[in-house]
Design a protein around this motif. Structure first.
Motif, short mmCIF file in Angstrom:
data_model
loop_
_atom_site.label_atom_id
_atom_site.label_comp_id
_atom_site.label_asym_id
_atom_site.label_seq_id
_atom_site.Cartn_x
_atom_site.Cartn_y
_atom_site.Cartn_z
N GLU A 90 0.98 -1.05 -0.02
CA GLU A 90 0.00 -0.08 0.20
C GLU A 90 0.83 1.18 -0.13
O GLU A 90 0.74 2.19 -0.74
CB GLU A 90 -0.93 -0.01 1.34
CG GLU A 90 -1.94 -1.03 1.22
CD GLU A 90 -2.87 -0.90 2.38
OE1 GLU A 90 -3.37 0.25 2.52
OE2 GLU A 90 -3.42 -1.86 2.87
N LEU B 25 2.38 1.84 -3.43
CA LEU B 25 1.32 2.21 -4.34
C LEU B 25 0.89 3.70 -4.34
O LEU B 25 0.64 4.01 -5.34
CB LEU B 25 0.03 1.30 -4.12
CG LEU B 25 0.11 -0.26 -4.60
CD1 LEU B 25 -1.26 -0.99 -4.19
CD2 LEU B 25 0.26 -0.58 -6.01
N ALA B 26 1.09 4.18 -3.23
CA ALA B 26 0.75 5.59 -2.82
C ALA B 26 1.83 6.39 -3.32
O ALA B 26 1.45 7.78 -3.31
CB ALA B 26 0.35 5.56 -1.60
N ILE C 197 3.07 4.33 -10.92
CA ILE C 197 3.08 2.80 -10.58
C ILE C 197 2.02 1.82 -11.36
O ILE C 197 1.86 0.70 -11.44
CB ILE C 197 2.57 2.62 -9.23
CG1 ILE C 197 2.87 1.37 -8.36
CG2 ILE C 197 1.17 3.32 -8.71
CD1 ILE C 197 4.35 0.53 -8.27
N GLU C 198 0.93 2.76 -11.89
CA GLU C 198 -0.34 1.98 -12.51
C GLU C 198 0.37 1.31 -13.91
O GLU C 198 -0.40 0.62 -14.43
CB GLU C 198 -1.33 3.22 -13.03
CG GLU C 198 -0.71 4.13 -13.85
CD GLU C 198 -0.01 5.43 -13.04
OE1 GLU C 198 0.21 6.25 -13.83
OE2 GLU C 198 0.35 5.21 -12.07
N GLY D 16 0.64 -2.30 -11.11
CA GLY D 16 -0.55 -1.90 -11.56
C GLY D 16 -1.97 -2.77 -11.45
O GLY D 16 -2.80 -1.77 -10.59
N LEU E 71 -3.58 -1.93 -7.77
CA LEU E 71 -4.41 -0.86 -7.40
C LEU E 71 -6.06 -1.29 -7.37
O LEU E 71 -6.59 -0.27 -6.83
CB LEU E 71 -4.19 0.23 -8.55
CG LEU E 71 -2.85 0.90 -8.57
CD1 LEU E 71 -2.68 1.89 -9.91
CD2 LEU E 71 -2.48 1.87 -7.28
N ASP E 72 -6.44 -2.15 -7.93
CA ASP E 72 -7.88 -2.38 -7.74
C ASP E 72 -8.31 -2.84 -6.36
O ASP E 72 -9.42 -2.79 -6.21
CB ASP E 72 -8.23 -3.55 -8.79
CG ASP E 72 -8.10 -2.93 -10.38
OD1 ASP E 72 -8.04 -1.64 -10.59
OD2 ASP E 72 -7.95 -3.87 -11.11
N PHE F 89 -6.82 -1.70 -3.53
CA PHE F 89 -6.50 -0.67 -2.66
C PHE F 89 -6.83 0.67 -2.89
O PHE F 89 -7.05 0.98 -4.27
CB PHE F 89 -4.96 -0.55 -2.21
CG PHE F 89 -4.56 -2.06 -1.75
CD1 PHE F 89 -4.61 -2.59 -0.52
CD2 PHE F 89 -3.70 -2.71 -2.82
CE1 PHE F 89 -4.12 -3.79 0.08
CE2 PHE F 89 -3.09 -3.96 -2.62
CZ PHE F 89 -3.33 -4.60 -1.14
N GLU F 90 -7.35 1.56 -1.88
CA GLU F 90 -7.41 3.27 -2.03
C GLU F 90 -6.21 3.82 -1.40
O GLU F 90 -6.40 4.60 -0.35
CB GLU F 90 -8.88 3.41 -1.63
CG GLU F 90 -9.76 2.62 -2.57
CD GLU F 90 -11.46 3.01 -1.95
OE1 GLU F 90 -11.54 3.97 -0.97
OE2 GLU F 90 -12.38 2.82 -2.60
N THR G 249 -3.40 6.26 -0.15
CA THR G 249 -2.90 7.45 -0.44
C THR G 249 -1.74 7.77 0.35
O THR G 249 -1.58 7.20 1.42
CB THR G 249 -4.01 8.66 -0.44
OG1 THR G 249 -4.29 8.50 1.15
CG2 THR G 249 -5.31 8.22 -1.31
#
Length: 401
Positions: free
Chosen positions: A327, A330-331, A336-337, A342, A345-346, A348-349, A351
């Motif tokens: 996480e 990814l933030a 990263i996408e 990538g 990302l589906d 996690f949210e 930030t």
């Protein structure tokens, strides 16, 4: 289980109720290959409790009801073995060992280990080096223990390298530690000689408080392996060598930052395969590259693609071990996408705000450090990391809920 030491040579004989395939403290199954191993360069006059605990780090997974050592141990160590594992240990008759004044660092050279060493710059290093077993062939030749030992020698710190073939006691899953604590077997036997009262490990918040790789996705205050009140913590303390986790309250992102900003930066090596540097082609390199890229705020740089088997575990539906660092990456990793991460990302949210707690120190971890070394760790964390707020502390304690 019957245990015998001849100098640094350990041999053990299973009782009828003992098992060839047992489980380590993290419940991982381990199959016995051979009932002997050697630890090099250890004094023959070490306290009997030290010999007992060093042996127990090797034989614990296969012992069921009792363990008989070749020399008397203290009642304190016998009680810790009974309370922690339910085994009867003896013979009993030795005086307990008193802790020495020195904190040693169990030094692997990885970022977590280097970060722990940075907090205690005066502490000596104890480096475990795997060497070949005289009877068991090496089924893991890509493991470059020689490279890690050379890097440890270049740190400029006082380094004691302990050689051992104890990892070859395992037939399955591969050569490795029967218990994670077996990395300390040599340090235990040298504790009197070095005046050790504590041994510092590089286990960080994920390993200590967030379940590590096998306690999946849950807060683990009573972690049996690394909490001071857990069975291993009590056993080491009974032998006068406290388990100390200098970075037990911070994330791998923080240990990475501390290591890369330290005087030991050039010696940091988490990969066990590379020679002139990390191999960049294994699961650990991929995971650490994500963390390093996040810390340095740069794009991911890896040749690994999503179709590699070791990469898939980070791309499946969570929860999984190390999730907090996925996480975090990814933030923070630019672009990263467009990388193999990538698809994650589906799930996690994540930030920067939602993962900012991973940049600070969890206060209860500092409280666990023995008093002799707590003030120094507190000062370092306060100045270089910062303590978590109450809200951030709740993030740790609600992990997995």
């Amino acid at each position: 289980m019957r245990v015998t030491w001849t100098g640094g040579d350990l041999s053990f004989r299973l009782d009828a109720e003992d098992e060839i395939t047992g489980r380590a403290s993290d419940e991982h199954p381990v199959k016995l290959a051979i009932n002997s191993c050697t630890i090099g360069g250890v004094p023959e006059d070490a306290h009997p409790d030290l010999f007992a605990v060093a042996a127990w780090t090797v034989v614990a997974p296969w012992t069921r009801r009792r363990v008989l050592f070749d020399r008397a141990i203290s009642a304190e160590v016998a009680a810790a073995l009974h309370d922690g594992w339910g085994v009867e240990a003896g013979p009993v008759g030795a005086e307990p060992r008193r802790p020495g004044p020195t904190l040693g660092i169990s030094y692997s050279g990885g970022a977590d280990s280097v970060a722990a060493a940075t907090i205690f710059p005066e502490s000596p290093f104890l480096h475990f080096r795997r060497v070949p077993h005289r009877r068991i062939p090496n089924r893991w030749p890509h493991y470059r223990s020689d490279v890690l030992a050379k890097l440890a020698a270049k740190t400029g710190r006082e380094v004691t390298t302990v050689t051992s073939d104890l990892e070859y006691t395992l037939a399955e899953p591969r050569p490795g530690y029967p218990e994670h604590h077996a990395v300390a077997a040599g340090a235990l036997l040298l504790a009197d000689q070095l005046g050790l009262g504590g041994l510092g490990f590089g286990y960080e918040m994920g390993s200590r408080w967030l379940g590590g790789g096998r306690y999946l996705h849950r807060y683990t205050p009573d972690n049996p392996m690394w909490s001071p009140h857990g069975k291993w913590g009590r056993l080491f303390a009974a032998a006068g060598v406290h388990l100390v986790l200098p970075v037990g309250g911070v994330s791998e992102a923080t240990t990475m930052r501390l290591a890369l900003n330290s005087d030991l930066r050039e010696q940091v090596r988490w990969c066990l395969r590379g020679t002139d540097g990390p191999c960049r082609d294994c699961g650990k390199c991929l995971y650490k590259e994500l963390i390093q890229a996040a810390v340095e705020r740069r794009p991911l740089n890896t040749p690994v693609t999503a179709d590699r088997p070791f990469a898939r575990k980070w791309l499946r539906k969570p929860p999984y071990g190390g999730q907090e660092m996925i996480e975090y990456g990814l933030a923070r990793v630019p672009g990263i996408e467009n990388t193999l991460f990538g698809p994650a990302l589906d799930f996690f949210e994540a930030t920067e705000e939602s993962t900012s707690w991973l940049d600070h120190c969890y206060p209860p971890a500092i409280e666990e450090i023995p008093e002799a070394w707590r003030a120094q760790a507190t000062a370092f964390m306060t100045e270089n990391v910062g303590m978590m707020t109450e809200a951030e502390t709740r993030r740790v304690e609600n992990w997995g809920n």
